[in-house]
Scaffold this motif. Structure first.
Motif, short mmCIF file in Angstrom:
data_model
loop_
_atom_site.label_atom_id
_atom_site.label_comp_id
_atom_site.label_asym_id
_atom_site.label_seq_id
_atom_site.Cartn_x
_atom_site.Cartn_y
_atom_site.Cartn_z
N ARG A 41 0.82 -1.21 0.00
CA ARG A 41 0.00 0.00 0.00
C ARG A 41 0.86 1.26 0.00
O ARG A 41 0.48 2.28 -0.58
CB ARG A 41 -0.93 -0.01 1.22
CG ARG A 41 -1.97 -1.10 1.16
CD ARG A 41 -2.87 -0.92 -0.05
NE ARG A 41 -3.86 -1.98 -0.17
CZ ARG A 41 -3.69 -3.10 -0.85
NH1 ARG A 41 -2.55 -3.29 -1.53
NH2 ARG A 41 -4.64 -4.01 -0.89
N GLN B 67 1.84 1.73 -3.49
CA GLN B 67 0.71 2.10 -4.33
C GLN B 67 0.28 3.54 -4.12
O GLN B 67 0.04 4.28 -5.09
CB GLN B 67 -0.46 1.15 -4.06
CG GLN B 67 -1.70 1.44 -4.90
CD GLN B 67 -2.82 0.47 -4.60
OE1 GLN B 67 -2.68 -0.43 -3.76
NE2 GLN B 67 -3.94 0.62 -5.30
N TYR B 68 0.16 3.98 -2.85
CA TYR B 68 -0.36 5.30 -2.55
C TYR B 68 0.70 6.30 -2.13
O TYR B 68 0.44 7.50 -2.11
CB TYR B 68 -1.41 5.20 -1.43
CG TYR B 68 -2.62 4.38 -1.81
CD1 TYR B 68 -3.55 4.85 -2.73
CD2 TYR B 68 -2.83 3.13 -1.24
CE1 TYR B 68 -4.66 4.09 -3.08
CE2 TYR B 68 -3.94 2.37 -1.58
CZ TYR B 68 -4.85 2.85 -2.50
OH TYR B 68 -5.94 2.11 -2.84
N CYS C 187 -8.63 5.03 -1.61
CA CYS C 187 -8.84 4.29 -0.37
C CYS C 187 -9.83 5.02 0.54
O CYS C 187 -10.58 4.38 1.29
CB CYS C 187 -7.51 4.07 0.34
SG CYS C 187 -6.56 5.57 0.67
N GLU C 188 -9.87 6.35 0.49
CA GLU C 188 -10.83 7.08 1.30
C GLU C 188 -12.25 6.89 0.80
O GLU C 188 -13.18 6.73 1.60
CB GLU C 188 -10.47 8.57 1.31
CG GLU C 188 -9.18 8.88 2.04
CD GLU C 188 -8.84 10.34 1.97
OE1 GLU C 188 -9.46 11.06 1.15
OE2 GLU C 188 -7.96 10.77 2.72
N GLU D 97 -13.27 4.29 -0.77
CA GLU D 97 -13.63 2.91 -0.43
C GLU D 97 -14.03 2.80 1.04
O GLU D 97 -14.96 2.06 1.39
CB GLU D 97 -12.43 2.00 -0.73
CG GLU D 97 -12.66 0.53 -0.44
CD GLU D 97 -13.68 -0.10 -1.39
OE1 GLU D 97 -14.18 -1.19 -1.08
OE2 GLU D 97 -13.98 0.52 -2.44
N MET D 98 -13.35 3.55 1.90
CA MET D 98 -13.69 3.54 3.31
C MET D 98 -15.10 4.09 3.52
O MET D 98 -15.89 3.54 4.29
CB MET D 98 -12.68 4.37 4.10
CG MET D 98 -13.00 4.48 5.58
SD MET D 98 -11.98 5.72 6.40
CE MET D 98 -12.52 7.22 5.56
#
Length: 213
Positions: A158, A161-162, A178-179, A181-182
């Motif tokens: 991760r 990736q980020y 990711c935010e 998705e959260m």
């Protein structure tokens, strides 16, 4: 958009505490619980004063830090009353805290066994260990203290990736996948979950908990 109530027609604007105070209800403890709690603290406090009297007359040895006789004329470094609860209440249960371990602070760890010859004033290790003790006090919410290979691999992937900028705010770095998705997972099917920042200092922009509203 965040709007505040209009207090222009009131005689005196309420304080910030009154303005943002939410109605909360707490269950009141039974009377016997309150009485026994105060009674227990009162008995222990009386015994503490009695033991301080024994130390003052030399019938009990005092292990706490105190002023040297040749320094009595200087400004005192130790206040006797400030250490009252430390030497009379905390010392009775000191063996329950500050336990040394000899393994990683994961879900379980190994505790180093110790004994005290002077009622918890000093400790000495026996060389034995208590294995597989459940960890209920270590501040390891992220799990970085463990040496789990799969966990570390996920963190490394991760990060690649980020990048390291995910710890920044959305105002500075913008929205991340990711935010989103959260938010999607937290909302669920009914759309009632709201992520809130979890910590005031480190990780407050990414480490979130979901609350159903």
């Amino acid at each position: 958009v965040c709007s505040y109530p209009d207090w222009s027609h009131s005689a005196m604007p309420p304080s910030s505490r009154q303005r943002f105070q939410r109605p909360e209800s707490f269950e009141q403890p039974p009377m016997y619980v309150a009485v026994m709690t105060y009674l227990g603290f009162g008995i222990v406090t009386l015994f503490g004063y009695f033991r301080d009297f024994l130390r003052a007359v030399g019938l009990e040895k005092c292990h706490i830090a105190r002023e040297r006789e040749e320094q009595k004329d200087f400004v005192p470094l130790y206040q006797d009353f400030e250490n009252f609860y430390t030497r009379n209440l905390y010392m009775r249960v000191r063996d329950n805290w500050n336990r040394p371990i000899c393994s990683l602070p994961g879900p379980v760890f190994d505790v180093m066994e110790r004994v005290s010859p002077d009622y918890n004033w000093t400790f000495s290790l026996t060389g034995k260990t208590i294995d597989n003790v459940i960890n209920m006090g270590s501040y390891n919410y992220l799990g970085f203290a463990e040496n789990n290979g799969d966990f570390l691999k996920t963190v490394a992937d991760r990060t690649q990736q980020y990048g390291l900028g995910v710890c920044s705010t959305r105002q500075e770095m913008g929205e991340l996948v990711c935010e989103w998705e959260m938010w999607r997972v937290g909302a669920g099917k009914k759309g009632r979950g709201v992520p809130f920042g979890m910590l005031p200092n480190n990780g407050c922009t990414m480490l979130c908990c979901c609350r159903v509203v």
